[in-house]
Scaffold this active site. Structure first.
Site, PDB file in Angstrom:
ATOM      1  N   ARG A 166     -22.339   3.915 -11.010  1.00 44.20           N
ATOM      2  CA  ARG A 166     -22.708   3.386  -9.696  1.00 44.20           C
ATOM      3  C   ARG A 166     -24.216   3.157  -9.633  1.00 44.20           C
ATOM      4  NH1 ARG A 166     -21.162   6.096  -3.863  1.00 44.20           N
ATOM      5  NH2 ARG A 166     -22.258   7.923  -4.716  1.00 44.20           N
ATOM      6  N   ASP A 444     -24.585  15.171  -0.464  1.00 42.70           N
ATOM      7  CA  ASP A 444     -25.385  14.129  -1.091  1.00 42.70           C
ATOM      8  C   ASP A 444     -26.054  13.318   0.008  1.00 42.70           C
ATOM      9  OD1 ASP A 444     -23.464  12.401  -0.081  1.00 42.70           O
ATOM     10  OD2 ASP A 444     -22.684  11.803  -2.043  1.00 42.70           O
TER      11      ASP A 444
END
Length: 522
Positions: A166, A444
């Protein structure tokens, strides 16, 4: 004429990271420069269009399905072929790109590992270069790690997970790489270096250049990525459609353009994913600037209710109609050490979440910790095969259900939790860590964004709490000072608490907390 001669002047900051010279090569950087030259103006225009659309949302407009693309939604078509090693994605694990994490994730028993340069990585220059070097070393069969403290050696075992990568979202710059003195997009840098160095090696080993693309908000942004993929395939002399991507549906505008996103990327796309945490953030950011759309505590916004349940079901139906995978969302729980009862309760929540996903029709799911892989795998054994592309929901939610707000308490405890999580995560991010275990959850950037956005929303409208008080500036300041006072031993807490407070009390809403935070990274 040689294309390198025609390229603008690209300069990458030197790095002392082992393997940096094999990553920051002239040919790889030339691809970065070409992406910048060809697509950066378009990228910036698309980011401006996000802000233009926000002005319409602020004026009271709500998302809806597009009239100008009705023919795409109503026509019968499917996406391109899906590679053999992506047919079974029932459990995917995600995490940062340091060597120990990469090896543990590849060995975890998950079917796929998504190496994350985005929300699980603090984009320091050394971290980014190290991550690229680690992924290149993996495809060369040279990835290993020895723990300097324990002396324990780590190496990739047999039958590792399929690797996906990603890159960062379109909004983040990469200040350490410039073209004619202008920073390149982090997305262009991450994608170009990985695909240049590893596409051929991955294909030779029976896999391929596979990506997760984050934070898209429109079909036009998907079309940009389609053109990026086409250019890279051409430069690498790969057949059109060799690069394969899964798109995270983690913004509320994108949820109303899922068919169009699949269509724009139909030569490269293999699925969509329910990026649940960023989706909550996006819903608050895009639609929450009205007093009538106040949200409850984060813990009350679960995937079985309101707009989260609706968008999950619609994603499944949209994907399966088009022959694409419908991936479930992240479980942020991590094993609780030293408390058997708390650990059992957390694992029961994970199990129930994954059973809901597989029952609804998802083809796979995400976890953030190797300890959750067996639980998720057990839940997805309910599938009759490696996926359930033929399954469609009995009910497909419409616009009103996709906009339905979650109900639940709005509490002082929720506010305090947002402060603790948001500030501690930001402190860790400023210190170079992008994935942080806090209070038995793996946090996160997405969960920190929820914390920040929700505090801003509650404060902006002086939201009523369930105890009758309003969330005023006076109350916020009191809670904030108390919570920060308990965190003085946390590294970088002073800078983080200052920056976090600024974003919460500001009259204007900052698009992404990582933008001002990036300016403070070393």
């Amino acid at each position: 004429m040689n294309s390198v001669i025609d390229r603008p002047r690209i300069v990458a900051e030197p790095s002392r990271v082992p393997g940096a010279g094999a990553v920051l090569t002239p040919d790889a950087l030339d691809l970065v420069a070409e992406l910048h030259e060809r697509f950066d103006g378009r990228r910036r225009e698309l980011l401006d269009k996000r802000l233009e659309r926000q002005e319409r949302f602020d004026a009271g407009e709500l998302p809806d399905f597009r009239d100008d693309t009705r023919d795409i939604r109503e026509a019968e078509w499917t996406v391109g072929s899906i590679p053999a090693d992506l047919q079974d994605r029932r459990v995917e694990i995600t995490g940062p790109t340091n060597a120990k994490m990469v090896i543990n994730a590849l060995n975890s028993g998950a079917r796929v590992f998504m190496a994350d340069f985005e929300d699980a990585t603090s984009p320091t220059w050394d971290e980014l270069v190290t991550g690229q070097a680690n992924l290149k070393a993996y495809w060369l069969g040279r990835l290993g790690f020895t723990d300097p403290d324990s002396g324990k050696a780590y190496e990739v075992g047999e039958n590792p997970a399929v690797l996906m990568v990603r890159p960062r979202g379109l909004h983040l710059p990469e200040d350490h790489v410039t073209v004619d003195y202008e920073p390149v997009a982090g997305a262009f840098f991450d994608f170009a270096l990985y695909v240049w160095h590893n596409a051929r090696a991955a294909l030779t080993q029976g896999s391929g250049p596979y990506f997760y693309i984050p934070k898209l908000e429109s079909a036009e942004e998907a079309a940009l990525w389609s053109d990026i993929f086409a250019l890279a395939e051409n430069r690498l002399r790969l057949e059109r459609g060799t690069i394969k991507a899964t798109i995270l549906i983690e913004t509320i505008p994108a949820a109303f353009e899922m068919d169009e996103i699949l269509y724009a990327l139909r030569e490269n796309i293999v699925g969509l994913n329910c990026g649940r945490w960023d989706y909550i953030f996006s819903t608050i950011k895009r639609l929450g600037r009205h007093a009538g759309r106040l949200t409850p505590d984060r813990s009350a916004m679960t995937m079985d209710k309101a707009f989260l349940a609706a968008y999950s079901l619609r994603l499944i139906d949209t994907c399966h109609r088009r022959g694409a995978f419908a991936m479930g969302g992240m479980s942020a729980f991590i094993p609780v050490k030293g408390d058997e009862n708390a650990n059992r309760a957390a694992m029961d929540k994970v199990r129930a979440d994954k059973l809901r996903e597989v029952t609804n029709g998802h083809d796979g799911t995400w976890v953030a910790h190797p300890g959750l892989v067996p639980i998720a795998l057990e839940a997805f054994e309910a599938m009759p095969g490696p996926n359930q592309l033929s399954k469609r929901p009995e009910h497909v939610p419409g616009r009103e259900e996709m906009l339905e707000l979650h109900k639940g308490p709005r509490t002082e405890h929720g506010a305090r939790e947002n402060i603790r999580v948001g500030v501690q995560y930001l402190a860790a991010w400023l210190g170079g860590k992008g994935a942080v275990p806090l209070y038995n959850l793996m946090e996160d950037a997405a969960t920190a964004e929820i914390s920040r956005a929700q505090l801003w929303q509650w404060l902006h409208f002086e939201a009523p709490l369930d105890d009758g008080r309003k969330f005023t500036r006076e109350l916020f300041d009191a809670l904030y000072d108390e919570e920060i006072g308990l965190l003085q031993e946390v590294p970088d807490i002073a800078d983080a608490s200052e920056l976090f407070r600024e974003m919460v009390v500001s009259d204007d809403f900052t698009e992404f907390l990582t933008l001002p935070a990036y300016e403070r990274l070393d």
